[in-house]
Design a protein around this motif. Structure first.
Motif, PDB file in Angstrom:
ATOM      1  N   ILE A  11       0.818  -1.212   0.000  1.00 22.80           N
ATOM      2  CA  ILE A  11       0.000   0.000   0.000  1.00 22.80           C
ATOM      3  C   ILE A  11       0.854   1.265   0.000  1.00 22.80           C
ATOM      4  O   ILE A  11       0.441   2.288  -0.549  1.00 22.80           O
ATOM      5  CB  ILE A  11      -1.002  -0.009   1.186  1.00 22.80           C
ATOM      6  N   HIS A  60      -4.284 -11.064  12.905  1.00 19.04           N
ATOM      7  CA  HIS A  60      -4.766 -12.032  11.913  1.00 19.04           C
ATOM      8  C   HIS A  60      -5.191 -13.347  12.539  1.00 19.04           C
ATOM      9  O   HIS A  60      -5.772 -14.184  11.869  1.00 19.04           O
ATOM     10  CB  HIS A  60      -3.698 -12.276  10.843  1.00 19.04           C
ATOM     11  N   PHE A  63     -11.236   3.647  -0.149  1.00 21.30           N
ATOM     12  CA  PHE A  63     -10.206   3.121   0.750  1.00 21.30           C
ATOM     13  C   PHE A  63     -10.559   3.428   2.202  1.00 21.30           C
ATOM     14  O   PHE A  63     -10.303   2.622   3.099  1.00 21.30           O
ATOM     15  CB  PHE A  63      -8.844   3.730   0.404  1.00 21.30           C
ATOM     16  N   GLY A  89     -10.595   1.026   5.405  1.00 23.65           N
ATOM     17  CA  GLY A  89      -9.849   1.276   6.639  1.00 23.65           C
ATOM     18  C   GLY A  89     -10.755   1.203   7.855  1.00 23.65           C
ATOM     19  O   GLY A  89     -10.393   0.634   8.892  1.00 23.65           O
ATOM     20  N   ASN A 124     -12.735 -14.825   9.333  1.00 25.06           N
ATOM     21  CA  ASN A 124     -12.978 -15.849   8.308  1.00 25.06           C
ATOM     22  C   ASN A 124     -14.403 -15.906   7.791  1.00 25.06           C
ATOM     23  O   ASN A 124     -14.883 -16.960   7.397  1.00 25.06           O
ATOM     24  CB  ASN A 124     -12.541 -17.223   8.810  1.00 25.06           C
ATOM     25  N   LEU A 138     -14.489 -10.296   6.287  1.00 16.91           N
ATOM     26  CA  LEU A 138     -13.036 -10.142   6.183  1.00 16.91           C
ATOM     27  C   LEU A 138     -12.614 -10.043   4.714  1.00 16.91           C
ATOM     28  O   LEU A 138     -11.806  -9.193   4.341  1.00 16.91           O
ATOM     29  CB  LEU A 138     -12.351 -11.329   6.864  1.00 16.91           C
ATOM     30  N   PHE A 164     -10.471  -6.834   3.022  1.00 11.55           N
ATOM     31  CA  PHE A 164      -9.148  -6.700   2.402  1.00 11.55           C
ATOM     32  C   PHE A 164      -9.225  -6.422   0.913  1.00 11.55           C
ATOM     33  O   PHE A 164      -8.344  -5.773   0.370  1.00 11.55           O
ATOM     34  CB  PHE A 164      -8.195  -7.839   2.784  1.00 11.55           C
ATOM     35  N   ILE A 186      -7.388  -3.356  -0.827  1.00 12.45           N
ATOM     36  CA  ILE A 186      -6.405  -3.680  -1.862  1.00 12.45           C
ATOM     37  C   ILE A 186      -6.855  -3.201  -3.248  1.00 12.45           C
ATOM     38  O   ILE A 186      -6.037  -2.686  -4.013  1.00 12.45           O
ATOM     39  CB  ILE A 186      -6.085  -5.183  -1.862  1.00 12.45           C
ATOM     40  N   VAL A 209      -4.414  -0.544  -3.879  1.00 18.02           N
ATOM     41  CA  VAL A 209      -3.299  -0.968  -4.727  1.00 18.02           C
ATOM     42  C   VAL A 209      -3.688  -1.034  -6.205  1.00 18.02           C
ATOM     43  O   VAL A 209      -2.987  -0.492  -7.064  1.00 18.02           O
ATOM     44  CB  VAL A 209      -2.752  -2.335  -4.250  1.00 18.02           C
ATOM     45  N   ARG A 236     -15.889 -17.633   4.560  1.00 15.33           N
ATOM     46  CA  ARG A 236     -15.077 -17.532   3.350  1.00 15.33           C
ATOM     47  C   ARG A 236     -14.645 -18.928   2.931  1.00 15.33           C
ATOM     48  O   ARG A 236     -14.730 -19.879   3.710  1.00 15.33           O
ATOM     49  CB  ARG A 236     -13.854 -16.645   3.619  1.00 15.33           C
ATOM     50  N   ARG A 237     -14.170 -19.059   1.693  1.00 17.08           N
ATOM     51  CA  ARG A 237     -13.567 -20.287   1.184  1.00 17.08           C
ATOM     52  C   ARG A 237     -14.514 -21.479   1.167  1.00 17.08           C
ATOM     53  O   ARG A 237     -14.073 -22.620   1.147  1.00 17.08           O
ATOM     54  CB  ARG A 237     -12.316 -20.654   1.988  1.00 17.08           C
TER      55      ARG A 237
END
Ligand code: HEM
Ligand SMILES: [Cu+2]
Lengths: 95, 649
Positions: free
Chosen positions: B287, B330, B387, B391, B408, B412, B416, B420, B424, B477-478
């Protein structure tokens, strides 16, 4: 004569040999783990410092200020990382 | 046949077979094309062996765009799978492989090289230097990254993809639960690329400390150079942790050591700890240069100098230090006591303060500025509110007690991506548009670029804001699918539409490039945006030696002052210029690293030893090589300057 004889380097050399010998004691003598580790850590840090100052000329150049600043920064971050890890993986661990 | 069985993919699917064919066809087409157009020698002598920071930067840029495509396809597959409940597009194993590949590729092989691209192209120009401090090392960095990326990318067609997530937590990532070679690829490919990154860090610290033009004190450096400097420092302190963690993980998988095992004195959660000791600083590695890019673009298009230069610098330095104090956030739910969690909650919230300072500085730079809404500026303006939301949700996650609810979940994931993508991704896309004329000598089409911007911004909002809600509703997630009864269907479908918008935006970006190559006018002069810092004081595209005469710096915005306050930048006459020679060794050595890595992945020890010997021979060659570089004569400089329409002397 004084200028020609590298007294500082010779001293540094002798000192680093002595420190190595001190660390070797741990191997030859039967001592508790705690004492052994203490000797290791103390001699290792002095050894590193001797090398930096005497043989890597950390003090002699005009940028020695920034060399030491970087060094302290690095030590600081290393300490935070190590103690932070101990804090959350061992001291502050519940399960 | 038995020997080759290990290269087979453990969970094949038609899509993977199709990719195999596509890869073979592409490789064939590339080889054919290079031969047909007789470009092999050009490729070797102009690109593969180059040590020129601009060309290395350009290669980083191209590689990053390719990886953006690959990671983007992964993302589309995931969103398509979760678009409707109980979907059968991907099974759970493939879904695992896809999200693992997506995370690694986007962070390590897309965002990192994209940032490196700008550091390479911009920093030496901004400080008025002729190259980086160690040009040869720079080539090694690039090729190590490239080979690492290639090694990772072939995993899904040879031997199987990693499937333990981009975080690759143990014990899941150990042999017992991840028996395929996929996780070997993860450990080794990231290792190879990581070594390259570490070298880049060293290289840029030295460059910035040692190679600034006369008069450019630290507090006169442009914002982007500052951010590159601070980032390099974080790299040097953070990446060694990753190196060791990956090494320990590799040993566990290849040699049955027990660092992260659950038995025999191993400590499985130590991986999570070490991963995030690196991982949190890593998000700041990404960042900060992004902040740097915005800090170049916003003043240029507001026609004002950056507000609060000093506080910008201080907040970056503070962030670089703080970024090492917060990693435990984390894994708040891992099992530490509330006491430990509280400490890291507080450190995490504190880090939002310097970030907030920077936000206010950008706003105050635009305040009363004369804003031009170009594509780079649109990205920068959209970045600020988006952004900020990311934050704020970060600070929500930082409250450890509440994090038991968020951790998770899709909340979350939304956080991110929310930092990002507008942080970014917007920065590198804005930077690409902004610096395009610097790199290639022509501008990108603004009209198509604006379409791409709107598709991306709207697509991003549609794709990720719904996740905050489904996350709070408990969607983990996932997970490769969910039931109708969960009620997540509608919002996930909205996310899918958002993802499709983002895909359209990518197509538009590629189309802008194509369109501009064909139609944009050439010869845009050195300063098409009316910019302020030194990189615009030379021609577009930049000649090999960057500046015919090294500029003399007397203020924070020397180029602006030269334009509007009649300050003289280039004093004195041409002198012959010393430049480094090209070399093929970085490429060869990195290719050997590729072979070495591949051999390790499949435990082929003889091949591993042979390639390792080759690597050492390359290093020895460098130690004994006598290479004094070459000189560019005054006549040559004059010729080039006249040809480029020299704006000085
Ligand atoms: C205001 C500043 C920020 C705060 C307070 C913050 C806080 C957090 C917290 C507490 C988590 C862990 C949540 C959990 O696992 O339950 C997290 C995850 C994450 N954040 Fe942030 N964050 C901030 C900014 C950023 C930035 C700038 C980036 C990247 C450029 C970023 C990238 C990530 C990533 C990649 C993850 C986790 C990924 C994963 O688990 O796979 N964050 N953040
Ligand atoms: Cu973090």
């Amino acid at each position: 004569m004084r200028e020609l004889f590298p007294a500082k380097q010779v001293w540094g050399f002798v000192l680093s040999l002595a420190l190595t010998a001190a660390a070797l004691l741990v191997y030859f003598f039967n001592m508790s783990r705690a004492t052994g580790m203490t000797i290791f850590i103390v001699t290792a840090f002095i050894q590193a410092f001797v090398q930096l100052v005497v043989f890597m000329h950390a003090r002699e150049t005009d940028d020695s200020k920034s060399i030491f600043a970087t060094l302290y920064y690095a030590i600081f971050i290393a300490l935070i990382t190590v103690f932070g890890t101990l804090l959350c993986m061992i001291w502050g661990w519940k399960y | 046949m038995g020997y080759f069985a290990k290269f087979a993919v453990p969970h094949p699917s038609p899509a993977i077979y199709a990719s195999m064919i596509a890869i073979v066809v592409t490789v064939f087409l590339i080889i054919f094309g290079l031969t047909y157009f007789k470009k092999w020698i050009y490729l070797w002598s102009e690109w593969i062996t180059t040590v020129d920071h601009k060309k290395i930067g350009t290669m980083y840029l191209i590689a990053a765009l390719l990886m953006l495509f690959r990671g983007g396809v992964d993302a589309l597959m995931m969103r398509a799978q979760t678009a409707v409940p109980d979907n059968k597009l991907l099974d759970s194993q493939h879904y695992n492989e896809v999200f693992s590949a997506h995370g690694v590729i986007m962070i390590i092989f897309m965002a990192m090289p994209y940032i490196m691209a700008f550091m390479n192209i911009v920093v030496p120009l901004q400080i008025g230097a002729r190259d980086v401090a160690f040009p040869r090392l720079n080539a090694v960095s690039f090729w190590l990254f490239f080979m690492g990326a290639m090694l990772f990318n072939i995993s899904f067609v040879i031997g199987g993809s990693p499937d333990a997530g981009w975080t690759s937590y143990f014990p899941l990532a150990d042999n017992e639960f991840s028996p395929s070679v996929g996780t070997n690829y993860y450990m080794i490919a990231i290792q190879i690329a990581g070594i390259g990154t570490l070298m880049t860090g060293i290289n840029f610290i030295t460059t910035i400390l040692r190679m600034r033009a006369p008069g450019m004190t630290l507090m006169r450096m442009p914002m982007f150079t500052w951010s590159a400097f601070v980032t390099s420092i974080i790299i040097i302190f953070a990446f060694p942790v990753l190196t060791i963690a990956l090494l320990m993980g590799t040993m566990d998988r290849l040699f049955e050591t027990k660092f992260f095992a659950m038995t025999d004195g191993g400590m499985d959660m130590l991986w999570a700890n070490l991963f995030w000791v690196w991982g949190h600083p890593e998000v700041y590695i990404l960042i900060l240069p992004a902040f740097g890019i915005f800090s170049e673009i916003i003043p240029t298009f507001s026609r004002r100098n950056i507000y609060g230069y000093k506080s910008m610098v201080i907040s970056m330095v503070v962030i670089s230090l703080y970024s090492f104090f917060v990693w435990t956030h984390h894994f708040f739910t891992m099992g530490q006591t509330a006491y430990v969690n509280s400490i890291f909650s507080i450190t995490t919230m504190v880090i939002a303060v310097p970030t907030g300072i920077k936000i206010f500085n950008w706003l105050l730079t635009m305040w009363k500025g004369r804003i031009r809404f170009t594509v780079p500026m649109l990205y920068s303006i959209a970045f600020i509110p988006l952004f900020t939301i990311g934050g704020v949700t970060g600070v929500m996650l930082a409250m450890s007690a509440a994090d038991y609810q968020y951790h998770n979940t899709m909340f979350l994931v939304a956080h991110f991506h929310n930092v990002i993508i507008p942080g970014v991704a917007f920065a590198v896309l804005a930077g690409s548009t902004y610096y395009w004329p610097k790199i290639f000598g022509f501008m990108l089409n603004e009209r198509i670029g604006k379409w791409a911007f709107w598709f991306l911004t709207i697509g991003f909002s549609l794709a990720f804001f719904p996740m905050y809600i489904t996350g709070l509703d408990g969607q983990a997630r996932r997970m490769y699918t969910y039931s109708e009864a969960s009620g997540y269907g509608l919002l996930n479908f909205v996310s899918f539409i958002g993802a499709a918008f983002m895909a359209i935006s990518f197509v538009l970006i590629v189309y802008t490039i194509y369109y501009s190559i064909r139609h944009s006018p050439r010869h845009v002069g050195g300063d098409p945006w009316d910019a302020r810092s030194l990189e615009w004081a030379t021609h577009n595209p930049v000649p090999e030696y960057n500046f015919a005469i090294i500029p003399q710096v007397d203020s924070r915005e020397p180029f602006w002052d030269a334009k509007y306050k009649r300050y003289e930048l280039f004093k004195g006459d041409y002198k012959k210029i010393h430049m480094p020679n090209n070399s093929g060794v970085p490429f060869i050595m990195s290719a050997l690293f590729f072979v070495f890595g591949f051999a390790l992945v499949f435990s082929m020890w003889i091949l591993a030893v042979i390639s390792l010997i080759g690597i050492f021979i390359c290093m020895a060659h460098r130690s004994f090589e006598i290479d004094h570089g070459h000189y560019i004569s005054v006549e040559e400089i004059k010729e080039t300057e006249v040809k480029m329409g020299g704006n000085h002397k």
